[in-house]
Write an enzyme that holds these catalytic residues in place. Structure first.
Site, short mmCIF file in Angstrom:
data_model
loop_
_atom_site.label_atom_id
_atom_site.label_comp_id
_atom_site.label_asym_id
_atom_site.label_seq_id
_atom_site.Cartn_x
_atom_site.Cartn_y
_atom_site.Cartn_z
N ARG A 2 72.43 105.91 55.06
CA ARG A 2 72.72 104.39 54.94
C ARG A 2 73.69 104.02 53.85
O ARG A 2 73.49 104.12 52.76
CB ARG A 2 71.28 103.89 54.26
CG ARG A 2 70.89 102.43 54.49
CD ARG A 2 69.88 101.89 54.16
NE ARG A 2 69.82 100.56 53.76
CZ ARG A 2 69.05 99.99 52.87
NH1 ARG A 2 68.21 100.62 51.93
NH2 ARG A 2 69.06 98.58 52.68
N ARG A 6 78.25 98.39 49.46
CA ARG A 6 78.65 97.70 48.39
C ARG A 6 78.80 98.50 47.03
O ARG A 6 79.25 97.63 45.91
CB ARG A 6 77.21 96.94 48.03
CG ARG A 6 75.78 97.62 47.98
CD ARG A 6 74.56 96.85 47.82
NE ARG A 6 73.54 97.55 47.81
CZ ARG A 6 72.24 97.34 47.30
NH1 ARG A 6 72.09 95.99 47.19
NH2 ARG A 6 71.34 97.98 47.39
N ARG A 15 84.40 91.05 50.05
CA ARG A 15 83.49 90.03 50.01
C ARG A 15 83.64 88.76 48.80
O ARG A 15 82.78 87.78 49.03
CB ARG A 15 81.96 90.66 49.78
CG ARG A 15 81.55 91.48 50.80
CD ARG A 15 80.46 90.75 51.86
NE ARG A 15 79.38 90.12 51.01
CZ ARG A 15 79.16 88.83 50.51
NH1 ARG A 15 80.27 88.01 50.92
NH2 ARG A 15 78.54 88.48 49.61
N ASP A 51 72.28 92.25 57.96
CA ASP A 51 70.82 92.16 57.07
C ASP A 51 69.74 91.74 58.03
O ASP A 51 69.85 91.37 59.20
CB ASP A 51 71.20 90.86 56.53
CG ASP A 51 70.29 90.67 54.92
OD1 ASP A 51 70.45 91.47 53.99
OD2 ASP A 51 69.24 90.16 55.25
N TYR A 129 59.00 88.45 53.15
CA TYR A 129 60.16 87.58 52.88
C TYR A 129 60.04 86.11 52.94
O TYR A 129 60.00 85.02 52.47
CB TYR A 129 61.47 88.09 53.41
CG TYR A 129 62.08 89.20 52.56
CD1 TYR A 129 62.88 89.20 51.40
CD2 TYR A 129 61.99 90.54 53.26
CE1 TYR A 129 63.06 90.13 50.76
CE2 TYR A 129 62.66 91.41 52.61
CZ TYR A 129 63.19 91.31 51.33
OH TYR A 129 63.68 92.42 50.66
#
Length: 333
Positions: A2, A6, A15, A51, A129
């Protein structure tokens, strides 16, 4: 592995000053961010940049990525009547077509060098969420629904499952060569709640995706399920029509192998924080992990995602250690 990217300076540069979800909706930007780690490291696969919260967005919920806070739902679900705010019918191609375009573009750019993995969040994780309004240590608001509003909880989980199945089918049609389902919040459930509110929907997703791929004349693809902190459910997950079960770092490799009973391949499970260690120590830990899992039906990986402050050189040390120790173990056979 994974590899959201970032931790890379080029990722942060790409970004800078851009809204996160605007980036997610740009196929060109997602393609570039997917390819960046592959230019640095000899990964064995790529995972599309996106995402998990694009699914609640497709259902009509507003989701914002707030700097310093993370994903935020300005109007979370508070009571069962709030489910009426969600779209009853979702045109997945219209709402999430930008992900499909990013996958197709990235497949072309990869030129067959490595396979491309698509993914989704699992229903329970997305539900947390949508009710919590963002991240939470306890998930108490979402768990309150399970105890107080079990019927409404199941309605929401069914609705999410239906969208997820179509979303994954669209990813395969667009070019994804494997699929991963992230049940990131399994750890806040006990076995009984997991068996009622998570496991049935994970199984439905795997079963329906495979059935519908066959009906559509599309090739079957391997499916991976990762239930973080859900090691109590390993036996059940190993019998849920997924080819691979991902593991976090809280379970011993040999114990996991025994409990899975040879029914699935295993993926994992080095603690991501191990990459803060000196490079030599990373190599030692990787060697121990590989020896624990063995060389058959195994995908070396971290036990969760990378953190933004990690040194790219230590990521490289992890990848090199996996490849070098794998070669040595295979030669000993």
């Amino acid at each position: 592995m994974r590899q959201a990217g970032r931790y890379l300076p080029e990722f942060r540069e790409s970004r800078a000053g851009k809204d996160f979800f605007e980036t997610c909706r740009s196929p060109e930007a997602c393609c570039e961010l997917t390819l960046q780690p592959l230019r640095r490291f000899p990964f064995d696969a790529a995972i599309i940049f996106s995402d998990i919260l694009v699914v609640p967005q497709a259902l009509g919920m507003d989701v914002q990525m707030v700097p310093g806070k993370g994903p935020t739902f300005p109007e979370p679900l508070k009571e069962p009547e709030d489910l009426l705010r969600l779209r009853t019918t979702v045109d997945v191609s219209a709402e999430l077509g930008y992900v499909f375009k990013a996958i197709t573009l990235t497949r072309h750019k990869l030129e067959g060098k490595v396979p491309l993995i698509g993914f989704t969040g699992a229903p329970w994780t997305l539900m947390t969420y949508m009710i919590e309004g963002g991240g939470s240590n306890t998930m108490s608001k979402a768990k309150r629904w399970l105890y107080r509003h079990p019927e409404a909880s199941h309605r929401l989980l069914v609705q999410l499952t239906d969208v997820i199945v179509e979303y994954l089918l669209g990813q395969v049609a667009a070019g994804a060569q494997a699929l991963q389902v992230f049940e990131s919040h399994a750890g806040c459930l006990g076995p009984a709640q997991f068996n009622e509110f998570a496991l049935p929907y994970l199984r439905t997703i795997a079963r329906k995706v495979k059935e519908k791929l066959k009906e559509a004349g599309l090739d079957d693809v391997p499916m991976i399920v990762f239930a973080k902190d859900g090691h109590y459910a390993l036996e059940d997950l190993s019998q849920s029509q997924y080819e691979v079960v991902g593991l976090d770092w809280t379970i011993d490799p040999q114990a996991a192998r025994k409990r899975a009973g040879g029914r699935v391949s295993l993926q994992g499970n080095l603690d991501p924080c191990a990459l803060y260690a000196p490079k030599e120590k990373i190599g030692e830990m990787v060697k121990m992990m590989l020896e624990g899992f063995g060389t058959q039906r195994y995908i070396a990986n971290l036990g969760h995602g990378l953190y933004p402050d990690m040194d790219p050189e230590h990521v490289g040390a992890f990848v090199e250690a996996v490849h070098s120790h794998s070669r040595q173990l295979c030669q000993l056979k």
